[in-house]
Design a protein around this motif. Structure first.
Motif: not given
Length: 521
Positions: A284-294, A382-397
């Motif tokens: 799950l976390l690898t897919d979130l970091v990669s951004g390949v899967v929305p 990374a700074d906290a996110r309240t939207a799930w869609e912003d989590v991948p960018a946060g993990l990459r940061e």
């Protein structure tokens, strides 16, 4: 490897009452359903000819009972009791041949059958019952033999995969191929450990996983078939076939073979159930970091994995020098919700899920302090996110921040939680390290040292610039005298053709060195 040509879906399902009535031999008897028409999809396990009024004591359930009614004629109480006894024995249906005892369907039997929901069929033309029993029972025997044969084939196939060292996902993919439906492996808390099957169908299951898990846990039916995972008296999980389109008996065989294979896979590989949880989190976390899967497509997987996602604050973290099990232990000790998994570069990603009314900054700092107690560790956030869609960018940061301070001479001076603002120029260079212009600049500025491959002089230069050109501190860190350091600095300046006392030239060399180190890292 070669797979068996017969699939589970190709097996003929158990005959239903409706299907029996469409057989050519039965149609010759002109069958008519006079009661229980809504229950014609009941499976027929066997065909039994019985005239005795207490026939129910001879049955075990699922039988289609054939009778001429010769012992029931003229006694409506016996007729009614005959039907009631079939109902109590959970018979599939009763078939009455007209002509010998009854010229027309007896009302007493029909009324009771309708009230009990027992299908009652009459045959208007004389019909040899032996032909029906032979036809149905030969079909049932052939099907049972085919199911047993295929069960052994699948067991052999899965065992071969295990002995060949196939990973868990490979086994599940094969099980999903045979069952033609999504397959889910979960622990006792219904947390999803692994899935297989067509992605859209799996996502549909995961979106409603909590209800499905509870439904499958109470009783099987409507294609939801489960088998327990465990051994030596201990149950640690379950495998669920979600929406299996074949009959329940076939699905049960497949689920049992699958459970046997998964338990064997765990035993032979020395795998613990918790490692499957780690694999699930890692995927799950690898897919979130990669951004390949929305991110929106990963939301059902996150929810099914046990991560709270509704009205939450998410804090993306990347930690170095700590194993995933240490992070999981810290999460449990602090009572925090989150998942942790090792990334490809050896760092460990963590995604905290916090209630929105809690102080995310304070809880993150508390978590980092717990991790750093006893031994140094880099905790990048990374700074906290309240939207799930912003989590991948946060993990990459967070990953970028962790990379920027990796192997830094200042690592021990960092705050408990390192953020983007703490990495300054080093962070910018890390972002630009793959730019051809930056690479060319670094090579050009450091050419005099890189050609000589003099790591000692590079190390001295790195320390000198990192300490703000403090010669005393540099000499101390390299355990050399001041005169010896001066000689090395002079060598460096001659080779590079720069004056390190000039701020602009020193800054240029410093940036080039940071870019060189980022590229090497």
């Amino acid at each position: 490897m070669t797979t068996t040509p017969m699939s589970w879906q190709s097996l003929e399902p158990a005959l239903s009452v409706r299907q029996v009535l469409t057989l050519e031999r039965v149609l010759a008897g002109e069958p008519e359903v006079v009661a229980g028409a809504a229950r014609l999809d009941r499976p027929v396990r066997w065909v039994h000819v019985a005239e005795a009024a207490d026939v129910g004591v001879m049955l075990t359930g699922g039988e289609m009972v054939l009778t001429t009614g010769v012992l029931l004629a003229g006694d409506e109480d016996k007729q009614a009791e005959y039907v009631r006894s079939l109902h109590r024995a959970e018979a599939a249906a009763v078939v009455l041949g007209l002509g010998r005892a009854f010229p027309a369907p007896p009302d007493a039997m029909r009324r009771v059958a309708e009230r009990c929901g027992l299908p009652m069929v009459v045959l208007h033309r004389p019909f040899p019952f032996a032909q029906l029993t032979e036809e149905v029972q030969s079909r049932l025997v052939r099907r049972k033999f085919a199911a047993v044969s295929l069960s052994e084939s699948v067991r052999t196939e899965l065992t071969a995969l295990i002995t060949a060292g196939a990973p868990l996902q490979r086994l599940l993919d094969e099980i999903a191929r045979h069952s033609a439906c999504p397959v889910v492996v979960a622990n006792l808390a219904h947390r999803v450990l692994a899935t297989a099957g067509e992605r859209p169908a799996v996502d549909d299951v995961l979106r409603d996983w909590e209800r499905i898990a509870r439904q499958a846990g109470r009783a099987e039916g409507a294609g939801w078939i489960r088998a327990d995972l465990g051994g030596r008296g201990e149950r640690w999980g379950q495998i669920v076939l979600c929406g299996h389109r074949g009959d329940t008996a076939t699905g049960r065989l497949l689920a049992d073979r699958a459970a046997e294979a998964l338990v064997l896979h765990r035993m032979l590989g020395g795998v613990q159930a918790c490692s499957w949880e780690e694999q699930s989190a890692q995927s799950l976390l690898t897919d979130l970091v990669s951004g390949v899967v929305p991110a929106r497509q990963l939301l059902p997987r996150a929810r099914a994995a046990g991560l709270p996602v509704n009205r939450r604050t998410f804090v993306p973290l990347v930690v170095r020098d700590r194993a995933p099990d240490q992070l999981d232990r810290a999460l449990r000790l602090l009572g925090l919700s989150g998942i942790a998994a090792e990334l490809a570069d050896g760092a460990t990603a963590v995604l905290l899920s916090l209630p929105r009314d809690q102080d995310a900054v304070a809880l993150t700092a508390h978590f980092a302090a717990r991790l750093r107690s006893g031994a140094p560790a880099v905790v990048a956030a990374a700074d906290a996110r309240t939207a799930w869609e912003d989590v991948p960018a946060g993990l990459r940061e967070a990953q970028h921040v962790a990379d920027a301070v990796a192997d830094s001479a200042h690592a021990l001076d960092l705050p408990d939680v390192v953020r983007l603002r703490d990495v300054h120029l080093r962070g910018l260079i890390r972002l630009l390290r793959d730019d051809p212009y930056v690479q060319s600049f670094a090579e050009r500025e450091l050419d005099g040292l890189l050609c000589a491959a003099d790591e000692d002089l590079l190390s001295v230069l790195r320390t000198y610039l990192a300490t703000g050109r403090n010669k005393s501190r540099t000499a101390q860190l390299h355990h050399v005298s001041r005169p010896a350091l001066y000689r090395r600095l002079e060598q460096i300046q001659n080779r590079l053709g720069v004056d390190l006392d000039d701020f602009e030239q020193a800054a240029s060399v410093h940036i080039a060195l940071l870019a060189h180190d980022a590229q090497q890292g």
